[in-house]
Design an enzyme around this catalytic site. Structure first.
Site, PDB file in Angstrom:
ATOM      1  N   ASN A  83       3.163   2.980 -10.435  1.00  0.00           N
ATOM      2  CA  ASN A  83       1.965   2.974 -11.279  1.00  0.00           C
ATOM      3  C   ASN A  83       0.688   3.287 -10.503  1.00  0.00           C
ATOM      4  O   ASN A  83      -0.248   3.879 -11.033  1.00  0.00           O
ATOM      5  CB  ASN A  83       1.855   1.598 -11.954  1.00  0.00           C
ATOM      6  CG  ASN A  83       0.501   1.347 -12.553  1.00  0.00           C
ATOM      7  OD1 ASN A  83       0.176   1.873 -13.613  1.00  0.00           O
ATOM      8  ND2 ASN A  83      -0.335   0.559 -11.866  1.00  0.00           N
TER       9      ASN A  83
ATOM     10  N   TYR B 182      -6.207  15.293  -8.853  1.00  0.00           N
ATOM     11  CA  TYR B 182      -5.417  14.417  -9.731  1.00  0.00           C
ATOM     12  C   TYR B 182      -4.399  15.215 -10.536  1.00  0.00           C
ATOM     13  O   TYR B 182      -3.212  14.862 -10.602  1.00  0.00           O
ATOM     14  CB  TYR B 182      -6.369  13.677 -10.668  1.00  0.00           C
ATOM     15  CG  TYR B 182      -5.710  12.676 -11.582  1.00  0.00           C
ATOM     16  CD1 TYR B 182      -5.265  11.451 -11.101  1.00  0.00           C
ATOM     17  CD2 TYR B 182      -5.553  12.943 -12.946  1.00  0.00           C
ATOM     18  CE1 TYR B 182      -4.684  10.509 -11.948  1.00  0.00           C
ATOM     19  CE2 TYR B 182      -4.974  12.010 -13.804  1.00  0.00           C
ATOM     20  CZ  TYR B 182      -4.541  10.795 -13.294  1.00  0.00           C
ATOM     21  OH  TYR B 182      -3.961   9.867 -14.142  1.00  0.00           O
TER      22      TYR B 182
ATOM     23  N   ASP C 132       0.882  -1.173   0.000  1.00  0.00           N
ATOM     24  CA  ASP C 132       0.000   0.000   0.000  1.00  0.00           C
ATOM     25  C   ASP C 132       0.915   1.217   0.000  1.00  0.00           C
ATOM     26  O   ASP C 132       1.708   1.398   0.938  1.00  0.00           O
ATOM     27  CB  ASP C 132      -0.896  -0.028   1.248  1.00  0.00           C
ATOM     28  CG  ASP C 132      -1.874   1.145   1.288  1.00  0.00           C
ATOM     29  OD1 ASP C 132      -1.557   2.218   0.737  1.00  0.00           O
ATOM     30  OD2 ASP C 132      -2.947   0.980   1.889  1.00  0.00           O
TER      31      ASP C 132
ATOM     32  N   SER D  60       2.707   8.941 -15.031  1.00  0.00           N
ATOM     33  CA  SER D  60       2.125  10.269 -14.840  1.00  0.00           C
ATOM     34  C   SER D  60       0.880  10.386 -15.716  1.00  0.00           C
ATOM     35  O   SER D  60       0.178   9.401 -15.943  1.00  0.00           O
ATOM     36  CB  SER D  60       3.182  11.321 -15.187  1.00  0.00           C
ATOM     37  OG  SER D  60       2.679  12.605 -14.956  1.00  0.00           O
TER      38      SER D  60
ATOM     39  N   LYS E 162      -0.246  15.006 -10.351  1.00  0.00           N
ATOM     40  CA  LYS E 162       0.609  14.534 -11.452  1.00  0.00           C
ATOM     41  C   LYS E 162       1.631  15.606 -11.857  1.00  0.00           C
ATOM     42  O   LYS E 162       2.754  15.273 -12.258  1.00  0.00           O
ATOM     43  CB  LYS E 162      -0.248  14.105 -12.648  1.00  0.00           C
ATOM     44  CG  LYS E 162      -1.101  12.858 -12.385  1.00  0.00           C
ATOM     45  CD  LYS E 162      -0.275  11.599 -12.129  1.00  0.00           C
ATOM     46  CE  LYS E 162      -1.150  10.336 -12.137  1.00  0.00           C
ATOM     47  NZ  LYS E 162      -0.393   9.095 -11.847  1.00  0.00           N
TER      48      LYS E 162
HETATM   49  P1  NDP Z   1      -6.887   1.911 -12.212  1.00  0.00           P
HETATM   50  O1  NDP Z   1      -7.811   2.799 -11.463  1.00  0.00           O
HETATM   51  O2  NDP Z   1      -7.460   0.929 -13.161  1.00  0.00           O
HETATM   52  O3  NDP Z   1      -5.952   1.127 -11.169  1.00  0.00           O
HETATM   53  C1  NDP Z   1      -5.342   1.864 -10.152  1.00  0.00           C
HETATM   54  C2  NDP Z   1      -4.370   0.954  -9.437  1.00  0.00           C
HETATM   55  O4  NDP Z   1      -3.763   1.718  -8.378  1.00  0.00           O
HETATM   56  C3  NDP Z   1      -5.056  -0.260  -8.800  1.00  0.00           C
HETATM   57  O5  NDP Z   1      -4.217  -1.376  -8.920  1.00  0.00           O
HETATM   58  C4  NDP Z   1      -5.168   0.165  -7.347  1.00  0.00           C
HETATM   59  O6  NDP Z   1      -5.180  -0.899  -6.421  1.00  0.00           O
HETATM   60  C5  NDP Z   1      -3.866   0.944  -7.189  1.00  0.00           C
HETATM   61  N1  NDP Z   1      -3.881   1.762  -5.981  1.00  0.00           N
HETATM   62  C6  NDP Z   1      -4.693   2.788  -5.651  1.00  0.00           C
HETATM   63  N2  NDP Z   1      -4.390   3.237  -4.427  1.00  0.00           N
HETATM   64  C7  NDP Z   1      -3.366   2.488  -3.979  1.00  0.00           C
HETATM   65  C8  NDP Z   1      -2.601   2.461  -2.793  1.00  0.00           C
HETATM   66  N3  NDP Z   1      -2.847   3.299  -1.768  1.00  0.00           N
HETATM   67  N4  NDP Z   1      -1.586   1.568  -2.683  1.00  0.00           N
HETATM   68  C9  NDP Z   1      -1.324   0.703  -3.685  1.00  0.00           C
HETATM   69  N5  NDP Z   1      -2.028   0.646  -4.822  1.00  0.00           N
HETATM   70  C10 NDP Z   1      -3.034   1.536  -4.961  1.00  0.00           C
HETATM   71  O7  NDP Z   1      -5.858   2.862 -12.937  1.00  0.00           O
HETATM   72  P2  NDP Z   1      -5.073   2.694 -14.338  1.00  0.00           P
HETATM   73  O8  NDP Z   1      -4.550   1.326 -14.451  1.00  0.00           O
HETATM   74  O9  NDP Z   1      -5.916   3.265 -15.403  1.00  0.00           O
HETATM   75  O10 NDP Z   1      -3.895   3.734 -14.103  1.00  0.00           O
HETATM   76  C11 NDP Z   1      -2.545   3.340 -13.971  1.00  0.00           C
HETATM   77  C12 NDP Z   1      -1.694   4.580 -14.004  1.00  0.00           C
HETATM   78  O11 NDP Z   1      -1.869   5.249 -15.251  1.00  0.00           O
HETATM   79  C13 NDP Z   1      -2.033   5.610 -12.937  1.00  0.00           C
HETATM   80  O12 NDP Z   1      -0.854   6.204 -12.461  1.00  0.00           O
HETATM   81  C14 NDP Z   1      -2.871   6.621 -13.685  1.00  0.00           C
HETATM   82  O13 NDP Z   1      -2.836   7.896 -13.079  1.00  0.00           O
HETATM   83  C15 NDP Z   1      -2.203   6.612 -15.027  1.00  0.00           C
HETATM   84  N6  NDP Z   1      -3.024   7.102 -16.127  1.00  0.00           N
HETATM   85  C16 NDP Z   1      -4.156   6.417 -16.499  1.00  0.00           C
HETATM   86  C17 NDP Z   1      -4.905   6.868 -17.554  1.00  0.00           C
HETATM   87  C18 NDP Z   1      -6.110   6.131 -18.045  1.00  0.00           C
HETATM   88  O14 NDP Z   1      -6.712   6.552 -19.059  1.00  0.00           O
HETATM   89  N7  NDP Z   1      -6.509   5.041 -17.415  1.00  0.00           N
HETATM   90  C19 NDP Z   1      -4.554   8.101 -18.296  1.00  0.00           C
HETATM   91  C20 NDP Z   1      -3.340   8.742 -17.820  1.00  0.00           C
HETATM   92  C21 NDP Z   1      -2.631   8.246 -16.777  1.00  0.00           C
HETATM   93  P3  NDP Z   1      -6.571  -1.484  -5.799  1.00  0.00           P
HETATM   94  O15 NDP Z   1      -7.032  -2.532  -6.766  1.00  0.00           O
HETATM   95  O16 NDP Z   1      -6.157  -2.008  -4.464  1.00  0.00           O
HETATM   96  O17 NDP Z   1      -7.527  -0.324  -5.692  1.00  0.00           O
END
Ligand code: NDP
Length: 232
Positions: free
Chosen positions: A85, A153, A58, A137, A157
């Site tokens: 990530n 957000y 976490d 990012s 970033k």
């Molecule tokens: P998701 O919302 O699908 O997944 C987010 C992930 O972050 C999950 O695995 C979640 O875990 C984890 N997470 C959240 N809080 C914590 C925490 N406190 N500790 C550990 N893990 C945590 O996001 P995406 O896969 O879409 O995004 C991945 C990255 O890409 C991010 O950095 C996002 O900002 C970036 N991004 C995404 C875009 C998009 O279009 N999707 C666009 C631009 C950037 P859990 O399952 O436990 O909640």
């Protein structure tokens, strides 16, 4: 290489794990709650055995991060890559007049302090040749292209990009490659179903940036998943 990936249970993080394993790397997949998102990771564990380690991570829990780093160190593990990530997207449509500052604190805690805690504790393990730190990012963090709303957000970033730049100037003498990467708009839980960029494609290109150690042409360490410079 040994690659640590946060937020590895779903979304882009899960695809990064799968692609890294396919490329022959060893992966430490950090998941906030090991009881969730296990089906996909379990399938990968069955296919790749000891090449995949699933670990509770976490990014808001500094003591837990420190304990994981100590445990890996005790096992003699090293790292070649840290991929920050994990992130949260919250209060996107809330105007400032109605914004609970706790939403800012939440976004900064996960999206900025999270990567800072992870790098703080795992940097001593980042001893492999051609090491990298990748901070996932977003184009949403661009000051040049700022848009209304989504204070938590976007500001988190922007600050993450500064963290990448600071790490770059601090670690370049040690040969550690640091990038902030916009992964594209992807149809994950965060991106929603209309997003055009497959997280699998993004993960493959990000692994390519790591393996080829692609450096941005511009002054800042901020690129998209294809390696193209992003505007700060
Ligand atoms: P998701 O919302 O699908 O997944 C987010 C992930 O972050 C999950 O695995 C979640 O875990 C984890 N997470 C959240 N809080 C914590 C925490 N406190 N500790 C550990 N893990 C945590 O996001 P995406 O896969 O879409 O995004 C991945 C990255 O890409 C991010 O950095 C996002 O900002 C970036 N991004 C995404 C875009 C998009 O279009 N999707 C666009 C631009 C950037 P859990 O399952 O436990 O909640």
């Amino acid at each position: 290489m040994n690659i640590l990936i946060t937020g590895a249970g779903r979304g882009l993080g899960l695809d990064l794990v799968a692609v890294a394993l396919e490329h022959g790397h060893d992966v430490i997949a950090g998941v906030r709650d090991p009881a969730r998102g296990q089906a996909a990771l379990s399938a990968l564990a069955a296919a790749y055995g000891d090449n995949l380690t699933v670990a509770a991570l976490d990014v808001t829990d500094e003591a837990g991060i420190a304990a994981l780093a100590a445990s890996l160190k005790e096992q003699g593990r090293t790292l070649g890559v840290i991929i920050n990530n994990a992130a949260v997207l919250n209060a996107t449509d809330t105007p400032l007049e109605e914004l609970d500052i706790a939403e800012m604190q939440l976004a900064l805690d996960i999206n900025l302090y999270g990567p800072m805690r992870v790098v703080k504790h795992f940097l001593p393990l980042l001893t492999e040749q051609k090491a990298s730190i990748i901070n996932i990012s977003s184009e949403a963090g661009s000051i040049t292209n700022a848009y209304p709303g989504s204070y938590p957000y976007t500001i988190s970033k922007t600050a993450l990009n500064m963290f990448s730049q600071k790490l770059h100037v601090t670690l370049k003498e040690r040969g550690i490659h640091v990038l902030s990467v916009h992964p594209g708009w992807m149809p994950t839980d965060m991106g929603g179903s209309k997003a055009p960029t497959s997280p699998r494609t993004s993960a493959e290109r990000i692994l390519g940036l790591i393996e080829q150690r692609t450096a941005p042409e511009g002054h800042f360490r901020f690129v998209d998943y294809t390696g193209k410079d992003m505007e700060i």
